[in-house]
Design a protein around this motif. Structure first.
Motif, mmCIF file in Angstrom:
data_model
loop_
_atom_site.group_PDB
_atom_site.id
_atom_site.type_symbol
_atom_site.label_atom_id
_atom_site.label_comp_id
_atom_site.label_asym_id
_atom_site.label_seq_id
_atom_site.Cartn_x
_atom_site.Cartn_y
_atom_site.Cartn_z
ATOM 1 N N VAL A 162 38.258 47.344 47.955
ATOM 2 C CA VAL A 162 38.513 48.508 47.108
ATOM 3 C C VAL A 162 39.815 48.257 46.364
ATOM 4 O O VAL A 162 40.848 47.972 46.986
ATOM 5 C CB VAL A 162 38.611 49.810 47.925
ATOM 6 N N ALA A 163 39.755 48.358 45.036
ATOM 7 C CA ALA A 163 40.914 47.935 44.251
ATOM 8 C C ALA A 163 40.931 48.554 42.860
ATOM 9 O O ALA A 163 39.876 48.806 42.266
ATOM 10 C CB ALA A 163 40.905 46.406 44.115
ATOM 11 N N THR A 164 42.131 48.761 42.369
ATOM 12 C CA THR A 164 42.343 49.015 40.939
ATOM 13 C C THR A 164 42.438 47.633 40.296
ATOM 14 O O THR A 164 43.529 47.152 40.009
ATOM 15 C CB THR A 164 43.651 49.796 40.728
ATOM 16 N N LEU A 165 41.292 47.016 40.052
ATOM 17 C CA LEU A 165 41.326 45.577 39.796
ATOM 18 C C LEU A 165 41.360 45.208 38.322
ATOM 19 O O LEU A 165 42.144 44.364 37.919
ATOM 20 C CB LEU A 165 40.144 44.895 40.488
ATOM 21 N N THR A 166 40.496 45.786 37.488
ATOM 22 C CA THR A 166 40.354 45.248 36.134
ATOM 23 C C THR A 166 40.310 46.328 35.066
ATOM 24 O O THR A 166 39.664 47.367 35.235
ATOM 25 C CB THR A 166 39.061 44.415 36.009
ATOM 26 N N GLY A 167 40.950 46.036 33.955
ATOM 27 C CA GLY A 167 40.805 46.894 32.788
ATOM 28 C C GLY A 167 39.376 46.916 32.284
ATOM 29 O O GLY A 167 38.944 47.900 31.674
ATOM 30 N N SER A 197 25.979 41.468 40.274
ATOM 31 C CA SER A 197 26.546 40.131 40.130
ATOM 32 C C SER A 197 25.443 39.175 39.679
ATOM 33 O O SER A 197 24.272 39.326 40.038
ATOM 34 C CB SER A 197 27.153 39.658 41.459
ATOM 35 N N ARG A 198 25.824 38.199 38.882
ATOM 36 C CA ARG A 198 24.879 37.253 38.287
ATOM 37 C C ARG A 198 25.382 35.827 38.477
ATOM 38 O O ARG A 198 26.551 35.596 38.804
ATOM 39 C CB ARG A 198 24.724 37.542 36.786
ATOM 40 N N ARG A 199 24.502 34.885 38.211
ATOM 41 C CA ARG A 199 24.876 33.479 38.408
ATOM 42 C C ARG A 199 26.036 33.080 37.501
ATOM 43 O O ARG A 199 26.854 32.220 37.858
ATOM 44 C CB ARG A 199 23.682 32.570 38.182
ATOM 45 N N GLU A 200 26.115 33.713 36.308
ATOM 46 C CA GLU A 200 27.221 33.394 35.408
ATOM 47 C C GLU A 200 28.574 33.728 36.033
ATOM 48 O O GLU A 200 29.579 33.056 35.762
ATOM 49 C CB GLU A 200 27.068 34.164 34.094
ATOM 50 N N ASP A 201 28.628 34.763 36.865
ATOM 51 C CA ASP A 201 29.882 35.145 37.518
ATOM 52 C C ASP A 201 30.339 34.068 38.491
ATOM 53 O O ASP A 201 31.530 33.745 38.564
ATOM 54 C CB ASP A 201 29.703 36.471 38.263
ATOM 55 N N PHE A 202 29.393 33.521 39.225
ATOM 56 C CA PHE A 202 29.733 32.480 40.194
ATOM 57 C C PHE A 202 30.085 31.171 39.490
ATOM 58 O O PHE A 202 30.964 30.435 39.946
ATOM 59 C CB PHE A 202 28.574 32.294 41.183
ATOM 60 N N ASP A 203 29.411 30.891 38.376
ATOM 61 C CA ASP A 203 29.769 29.710 37.592
ATOM 62 C C ASP A 203 31.181 29.838 37.027
ATOM 63 O O ASP A 203 31.929 28.859 36.948
ATOM 64 C CB ASP A 203 28.778 29.513 36.437
ATOM 65 N N ALA A 228 39.751 42.959 30.085
ATOM 66 C CA ALA A 228 39.053 43.889 29.195
ATOM 67 C C ALA A 228 38.396 43.179 28.019
ATOM 68 O O ALA A 228 37.451 43.702 27.425
ATOM 69 C CB ALA A 228 40.023 44.955 28.683
ATOM 70 N N THR A 229 38.882 41.986 27.689
ATOM 71 C CA THR A 229 38.281 41.230 26.584
ATOM 72 C C THR A 229 37.512 40.013 27.074
ATOM 73 O O THR A 229 37.156 39.143 26.281
ATOM 74 C CB THR A 229 39.371 40.792 25.585
ATOM 75 N N THR A 230 37.278 39.966 28.385
ATOM 76 C CA THR A 230 36.524 38.866 28.985
ATOM 77 C C THR A 230 35.124 39.341 29.335
ATOM 78 O O THR A 230 34.962 40.385 29.975
ATOM 79 C CB THR A 230 37.221 38.362 30.264
ATOM 80 N N ALA A 231 34.123 38.590 28.908
ATOM 81 C CA ALA A 231 32.748 38.954 29.250
ATOM 82 C C ALA A 231 32.598 39.030 30.769
ATOM 83 O O ALA A 231 33.069 38.161 31.491
ATOM 84 C CB ALA A 231 31.781 37.928 28.669
ATOM 85 N N ARG A 232 31.965 40.115 31.235
ATOM 86 C CA ARG A 232 31.743 40.343 32.661
ATOM 87 C C ARG A 232 33.066 40.332 33.432
ATOM 88 O O ARG A 232 33.166 39.848 34.554
ATOM 89 C CB ARG A 232 30.756 39.316 33.220
ATOM 90 N N GLY A 233 34.060 40.979 32.838
ATOM 91 C CA GLY A 233 35.412 40.947 33.378
ATOM 92 C C GLY A 233 35.602 41.658 34.697
ATOM 93 O O GLY A 233 36.572 41.375 35.407
ATOM 94 N N HIS A 234 34.707 42.603 35.054
ATOM 95 C CA HIS A 234 34.856 43.224 36.378
ATOM 96 C C HIS A 234 33.806 42.737 37.365
ATOM 97 O O HIS A 234 33.884 43.058 38.544
ATOM 98 C CB HIS A 234 34.815 44.755 36.289
ATOM 99 N N GLN A 235 32.848 41.930 36.897
ATOM 100 C CA GLN A 235 31.847 41.386 37.806
ATOM 101 C C GLN A 235 32.266 40.049 38.402
ATOM 102 O O GLN A 235 32.066 39.800 39.597
ATOM 103 C CB GLN A 235 30.502 41.234 37.101
ATOM 104 N N PHE A 236 32.870 39.176 37.579
ATOM 105 C CA PHE A 236 33.167 37.845 38.115
ATOM 106 C C PHE A 236 34.219 37.864 39.230
ATOM 107 O O PHE A 236 34.184 36.990 40.117
ATOM 108 C CB PHE A 236 33.532 36.856 36.991
ATOM 109 N N PRO A 237 35.171 38.844 39.264
ATOM 110 C CA PRO A 237 36.087 38.862 40.411
ATOM 111 C C PRO A 237 35.379 39.049 41.751
ATOM 112 O O PRO A 237 35.840 38.547 42.779
ATOM 113 C CB PRO A 237 37.019 40.036 40.099
ATOM 114 N N MET A 238 34.255 39.768 41.732
ATOM 115 C CA MET A 238 33.486 39.917 42.971
ATOM 116 C C MET A 238 32.966 38.551 43.427
ATOM 117 O O MET A 238 32.986 38.227 44.628
ATOM 118 C CB MET A 238 32.334 40.898 42.752
ATOM 119 N N ALA A 239 32.518 37.730 42.480
ATOM 120 C CA ALA A 239 32.043 36.396 42.833
ATOM 121 C C ALA A 239 33.177 35.551 43.417
ATOM 122 O O ALA A 239 32.974 34.793 44.377
ATOM 123 C CB ALA A 239 31.452 35.712 41.597
ATOM 124 N N PHE A 240 34.364 35.689 42.841
ATOM 125 C CA PHE A 240 35.514 34.987 43.400
ATOM 126 C C PHE A 240 35.776 35.426 44.835
ATOM 127 O O PHE A 240 36.001 34.603 45.725
ATOM 128 C CB PHE A 240 36.755 35.225 42.537
#
Length: 514
Positions: free
Chosen positions: A373-378, A421-427, A447-459
């Motif tokens: 749980v986080a205030t993670l991404t714009g 989450s999608r394969r692009e996030d893990f890539d 905020a200007t990165t595609a899938r900017g709040h999804q890829f951190p979950m993959a990380f």
């Protein structure tokens, strides 16, 4: 820790029997009024003031408590997009008006609200929580002026069927979350964050453990220790990990949380500039919400669940010993992480917490749900607006954990939206060389990165070792990442907005509902 104590009665007549009640707040749509006496009074008022029933107003009315009648319209409740938050908002507006008028023990009553409608099953709870949200004052203000002075409303009576103890347990948790999230960076520096938790859970079934030895943090939580590296020389800013544990008598499930507690985020070596540092004392909102939910657990004391929470209370300071982009740091799981941007520090602070919890969950005989749980991404704030973003892994998706949270959020007025989450996030987070296993982030704004709040979950899945517990494994583990960057404060104003305590109510509705 004072807030308005709740008393529930079956009728307005019963409420009026209490001589201390001193105002009546009526919430709902006002195309019709269900109470005959009130309908006559409101119709009479509407003849002289067309705002009555359209705006929140205080009316002088005999035969109601204190001769004060606050008419708090919700607007229509039958449209496609109407929801229980309209009752929450109406109660919040009315609470302030009633208190400013001198009321100290108002009565709350709904008008023309169909509580059999699924959307409004928790209307009474929403009214009480909205009332408390409006009257909450920050911790520093209470300490400076005294609670009695700035929070004079000590009781509220609600006409309706609601478990008062349950409602106050939820509010107790939300109050802890607001205190921890909203308090300025020195008053809630890591050691004082830990001390607040000790006090909040004193004389409760929750065990509090604090790890503040830096060598131990480097060994067991190396990524969080790196984030806090520049703060070590300032004793009052030194990082710590706070562990909260609650054990139910007959647990059927264990719920585990990793909370982002960045008490102040300068951005580190990737310094926030242009005024973007203001409000970053609220970057601990995820950890605050986790502690708040555990407070509600401590009040409810459920038999059927265990709860384990780990919080990284860390200051991301700038200095000669600050960690920098391009460093490669080995996390608790053994994964080597190349730092992409030091302003993407929250995922690092939670990474080792999640790795510890993953080990416990893998060894547990009781089914487990894991959360960050986080205030993670714009990006979450931009794409989801005022809603919490839920990003489940494959196991949680299969078990419909996020879907169930979504449904409870709708009913309880603490709404969320689901992102997959999608394969692009893990890539995106794969290591780029043989030197590193994972890249923490790119070097641009989320905020200007595609899938900017999804890829951190993959990380977080990769860095914690949860990638070994997907649906293809012998031991799948449910995991949901919750980004509250858009839902954590009122109006999205991170410098001045009042903390909302999201997603405490949603989690309570899902795991502790009564």
């Amino acid at each position: 820790m004072a807030f308005a104590q709740l008393h529930c009665v079956e009728s307005l007549t019963q409420a009026k029997e209490n001589e201390q009640t001193d105002a009546l707040i009526v919430m709902g749509p006002f195309d019709r009024v269900e109470d005959t006496e009130l309908s006559e009074a409101i119709r009479a008022a509407q003849q002289s003031d067309q705002r009555v029933g359209k705006e929140t107003l205080l009316l002088l009315q005999t035969d109601v408590p204190g001769n004060r009648l606050v008419v708090a319209p919700t607007g229509p409740l039958n449209r496609d997009y109407d929801d229980v938050r309209q009752i929450f908002d109406a109660a919040a507006k009315a609470a302030k008006i009633a208190q400013d008028a001198g009321a100290r023990h108002p009565v709350l009553m709904l008008n023309a609200v169909d509580t059999q409608d699924e959307r409004y099953q928790q209307a009474y709870l929403a009214a009480y929580l909205g009332f408390c949200q409006a009257l909450y004052q920050p911790l520093e203000a209470r300490e400076a002026h005294g609670e009695d002075e700035i929070e004079p409303t000590k009781a509220v009576t609600l006409v309706g069927a609601l478990n008062a103890d349950w409602a106050m347990a939820v509010e107790a948790g939300k109050r802890v979350a607001r205190d921890l999230a909203g308090t300025e960076p020195e008053r809630m520096a890591p050691p004082r964050f830990a001390e607040y938790c000790r006090q909040a859970f004193a004389h409760t079934p929750v065990k509090v453990t604090v790890i503040d030895d830096y060598q131990q943090l480097q060994h067991e939580y190396p990524l969080a220790a790196a984030v806090g590296r520049a703060s070590i020389e300032v004793e009052r800013h030194r990082p710590c990990v706070i562990r909260l544990e609650y054990k139910g008598a007959n647990p059927e499930r264990t719920v585990m949380f990793a909370g982002k507690g960045i008490v102040y985020d300068t951005g580190g070596a990737d310094l926030k500039v242009g005024g973007h540092m203001a409000g970053m004392s609220r970057d601990k909102g995820g950890a605050a919400a986790v502690a708040g939910f555990v407070k509600t657990v401590a009040e409810v004391q459920p038999d059927n669940i265990n709860v384990i929470a780990e919080i990284a209370a860390v200051r991301n300071s700038i200095g000669s010993d600050a960690f920098v982009a391009d460093e490669i740091i080995t996390g608790h799981s053994g994964k080597r992480v190349r730092i992409g941007n030091t302003d993407a520090e929250g995922r690092l602070a939670m990474a080792d917490l999640l790795s510890h919890l993953r080990e416990e969950a893998a060894a547990s005989e009781v089914p487990c749900d894991l959360y960050t749980v986080a205030t993670l991404t714009g990006h979450a704030a931009l794409s989801k607006g005022p809603y919490s973003a839920l990003v489940p892994n494959g196991a949680a998706r299969k078990a419909q954990v996020a879907q169930q949270l979504f449904e409870q959020g709708e009913v309880f007025g603490d709404p969320a939206e689901i992102s997959w989450s999608r394969r692009e996030d893990f890539d995106f987070v794969k290591g780029r060389t043989l030197c590193d296993d994972l890249l923490s982030s790119n070097n641009g704004p989320s905020a200007t990165t595609a899938r900017g709040h999804q890829f951190p979950m993959a990380f977080l899945v990769g860095v914690s070792g949860l990638d070994a517990h997907g649906i293809d494994s012998d031991k799948p583990l449910n995991y949901v990442h919750v980004d509250i960057a858009g839902s954590g404060v009122e109006g999205g104003d991170w410098q001045h907005g009042k903390p909302t305590a999201a997603p405490v109510t949603m989690l309570a509705g899902h795991y502790l509902r009564k």
